[in-house]
Design a protein around this motif. Structure first.
Motif, mmCIF file in Angstrom:
data_model
loop_
_atom_site.group_PDB
_atom_site.id
_atom_site.type_symbol
_atom_site.label_atom_id
_atom_site.label_comp_id
_atom_site.label_asym_id
_atom_site.label_seq_id
_atom_site.Cartn_x
_atom_site.Cartn_y
_atom_site.Cartn_z
ATOM 1 N N UNK A 204 0.843 -1.210 0.000
ATOM 2 C CA UNK A 204 0.000 0.000 0.000
ATOM 3 C C UNK A 204 0.874 1.254 0.000
ATOM 4 N N UNK A 205 1.949 1.207 0.788
ATOM 5 C CA UNK A 205 2.869 2.354 0.832
ATOM 6 C C UNK A 205 3.472 2.567 -0.552
ATOM 7 N N UNK A 206 3.721 1.466 -1.237
ATOM 8 C CA UNK A 206 4.327 1.520 -2.570
ATOM 9 C C UNK A 206 3.345 2.105 -3.596
ATOM 10 N N UNK A 207 2.106 1.623 -3.551
ATOM 11 C CA UNK A 207 1.162 1.965 -4.623
ATOM 12 C C UNK A 207 0.415 3.282 -4.418
ATOM 13 N N UNK A 208 0.253 3.681 -3.156
ATOM 14 C CA UNK A 208 -0.607 4.848 -2.918
ATOM 15 C C UNK A 208 0.135 6.075 -2.379
ATOM 16 N N UNK A 209 1.458 6.030 -2.397
ATOM 17 C CA UNK A 209 2.230 7.203 -1.977
ATOM 18 C C UNK A 209 3.217 7.547 -3.074
ATOM 19 N N UNK A 210 3.525 8.858 -3.167
ATOM 20 C CA UNK A 210 4.521 9.285 -4.144
ATOM 21 C C UNK A 210 5.519 10.194 -3.434
ATOM 22 N N UNK A 211 6.662 10.361 -4.064
ATOM 23 C CA UNK A 211 7.692 11.204 -3.456
ATOM 24 C C UNK A 211 7.245 12.662 -3.529
ATOM 25 N N UNK A 212 7.495 13.402 -2.455
ATOM 26 C CA UNK A 212 7.234 14.852 -2.429
ATOM 27 C C UNK A 212 8.423 15.459 -1.689
ATOM 28 N N UNK A 213 9.450 15.822 -2.416
ATOM 29 C CA UNK A 213 10.699 16.272 -1.778
ATOM 30 C C UNK A 213 11.219 15.144 -0.912
ATOM 31 N N UNK A 214 11.551 15.459 0.338
ATOM 32 C CA UNK A 214 12.099 14.414 1.212
ATOM 33 C C UNK A 214 10.995 13.529 1.814
ATOM 34 N N UNK A 215 9.730 13.831 1.475
ATOM 35 C CA UNK A 215 8.611 13.135 2.136
ATOM 36 C C UNK A 215 7.853 12.238 1.170
ATOM 37 N N UNK A 216 6.860 11.565 1.732
ATOM 38 C CA UNK A 216 5.942 10.750 0.926
ATOM 39 C C UNK A 216 4.546 11.370 1.075
ATOM 40 N N UNK A 217 3.820 11.342 -0.027
ATOM 41 C CA UNK A 217 2.503 11.976 -0.017
ATOM 42 C C UNK A 217 1.489 11.009 -0.632
ATOM 43 N N UNK A 218 0.290 10.977 -0.075
ATOM 44 C CA UNK A 218 -0.765 10.128 -0.641
ATOM 45 C C UNK A 218 -1.060 10.616 -2.058
ATOM 46 N N UNK A 219 -1.226 9.690 -2.992
ATOM 47 C CA UNK A 219 -1.458 10.101 -4.386
ATOM 48 C C UNK A 219 -2.715 10.973 -4.467
ATOM 49 N N UNK A 220 -2.678 11.889 -5.409
ATOM 50 C CA UNK A 220 -3.697 12.940 -5.468
ATOM 51 C C UNK A 220 -5.129 12.392 -5.551
ATOM 52 N N UNK A 221 -5.363 11.354 -6.349
ATOM 53 C CA UNK A 221 -6.740 10.878 -6.531
ATOM 54 C C UNK A 221 -7.335 10.386 -5.205
#
Ligand SMILES: C[S@@+](CC[C@H](N)C(=O)[O-])C[C@H]1O[C@@H](n2cnc3c(N)ncnc32)[C@H](O)[C@@H]1O
Length: 273
Positions: free
Chosen positions: A169-186
Motif C-alpha cells: 500500500x505504501x508503494x502503490x498509494x504514496x509518491x515522493x514529495x521532496x524528502x517526504x511521501x505523499x498520498x497520491x492525489x486521486x
C-alpha cells in the motif's frame, strides 16, 4: 475546595478565556498532568506563577495547547482494527453498484488515520476493478488542533511514519514529495480536512456510514464523552459503523442506540431499521 484547587480553577478559566480551549471538557487529572509538564519546562512551581507567565507570553499558550492536545498517531495504527475494517467493513459498505463510503475521522490529528482509510478504500476498489469509482468515497477529517490540521492538509509524511502500513500500500498509494511521501492525489482529494471542536460543535454532516473516533474521547470527562457518543449515534446512517480506540467503551444513552459488533476492536453499529 483546597487553595490548590481554587488556583487550578482560576488558571483553567484564564486559559479557556484567553485561548478558547474549553478545558472543562477534559478530565481534570489529564489537564493537571499536562499543565505540570509545561510548568516544569518553564521552571515555575505554582498555578499563580504559571498564570502570570502565560499572561505575558502568547508563545507559551501555543506550547500549552500542544501539550494539551496529544497528537500521537500513525498510519495503520492498531493493525488488527484496520485489518478488520479492510476485510469486513469496506467490502460491506463499498460492495455492490450503490456502494459508498461516507466517513468521518473525528480527532484525525495530522491525518494518518483518514489517509489510511482512503488508501484502503482505493485499494479495495482497485482490486475490484472499480478504481474509477473512488469519488464514492469521502472522508471528513476533523480536529481541534490547528497545527495538526495544517499537517493533515499538506499530507506529507516522512517514510518512517509509514512503517506499519503494509508495504504494497505504501508503494502503490504514496509518491515522493521532496524528502517526504505523499498520498497520491486521486486518493488525497477524497479527504476533507477541517477544524471542529468535538466537545462543543455539531457533526460536519449526517448519514455517515463509518465514524472513526480513536484515542480521542479518552481525554474527555464522562459527561462530555456521553454527549459525544450521542452525537456519533445521531450522525450515523442506519447500518453505519462507529470505531472507537482499543481501550474506549461506549456508554450512556448512545449504548442503547448502537450495537456492539466487535468487542475486541471496539466496533459498534447502528441497527439498519
Ligand atoms: C491521540 S490523537 C488520536 C489521533 C488518531 N485518531 C489516532 O487514533 O491515531 C488525539 C487527537 O484528538 C484531538 N482532540 C482533542 N480534543 C479535541 C476536541 N475537543 N475536538 C476535536 N479533536 C480533539 C487532538 O488534537 C489530537 O489530535
Amino acid at each position: 475546595m483546597t487553595d490548590d484547587d481554587a488556583a487550578f480553577a482560576l488558571l483553567s478559566r484564564q486559559i479557556t478565556t484567553a485561548s478558547g480551549f474549553a478545558l472543562a471538557a477534559y478530565k481534570d487529572k489529564c489537564i493537571r498532568r499536562r499543565i505540570a509538564v509545561r510548568m516544569r519546562a518553564c521552571g515555575v512551581h505554582t498555578y499563580q506563577d504559571y498564570g502570570a507567565l502565560l499572561a505575558g507570553s502568547p508563545h507559551e499558550y501555543e506550547r500549552l495547547r500542544d501539550a494539551l492536545t496529544i497528537n500521537v498517531t500513525r498510519f495503520y495504527r492498531n493493525a488488527e482494527t484496520w485489518s478488520l475494517i479492510r476485510r469486513v467493513l469496506l467490502p460491506e459498505l463499498l460492495g455492490g453498484p450503490r456502494g459508498e463510503l461516507r466517513a468521518w475521522s473525528a480527532g484525525c490529528a495530522s491525518g494518518e488515520e483518514p489517509y489510511t482509510l482512503v488508501v484502503l478504500a482505493a485499494d479495495y476498489l482497485d482490486r475490484e476493478g472499480r478504481g474509477d469509482e473512488l469519488a464514492r468515497v469521502t472522508v471528513d477529517a476533523t480536529d481541534i488542533d490547528r497545527v495538526s490540521l495544517e499537517r493533515a492538509r499538506a499530507g506529507c509524511y516522512r517514510s518512517e511514519g509509514l512503517a506499519e502500513l503494509p508495504a504494497d500500500l505504501a508503494e502503490r498509494y504514496f509518491e515522493a514529495a521532496g524528502p517526504c511521501r505523499r498520498v497520491v492525489e486521486r486518493a488525497r482529494r477524497r479527504v476533507l480536512v477541517r477544524h471542529l471542536d468535538l466537545s462543543t460543535e455539531p457533526p460536519p454532516r449526517l448519514e455517515y456510514n463509518l465514524i472513526l473516533c480513536r484515542n480521542v474521547v479518552i481525554y474527555f470527562d464522562r459527561a462530555v464523552q456521553e454527549r459525544v457518543f450521542q452525537i456519533f449515534a445521531g450522525a450515523l446512517a442506519p447500518g453505519g459503523f462507529l470505531v472507537l480506540g482499543k481501550v474506549e467503551t461506549l456508554f450512556g444513552p448512545a449504548r442503547d442506540r448502537l450495537t456492539l459488533v466487535d468487542p475486541r476492536e471496539r466496533i459498534y453499529r447502528r441497527p439498519s431499521s
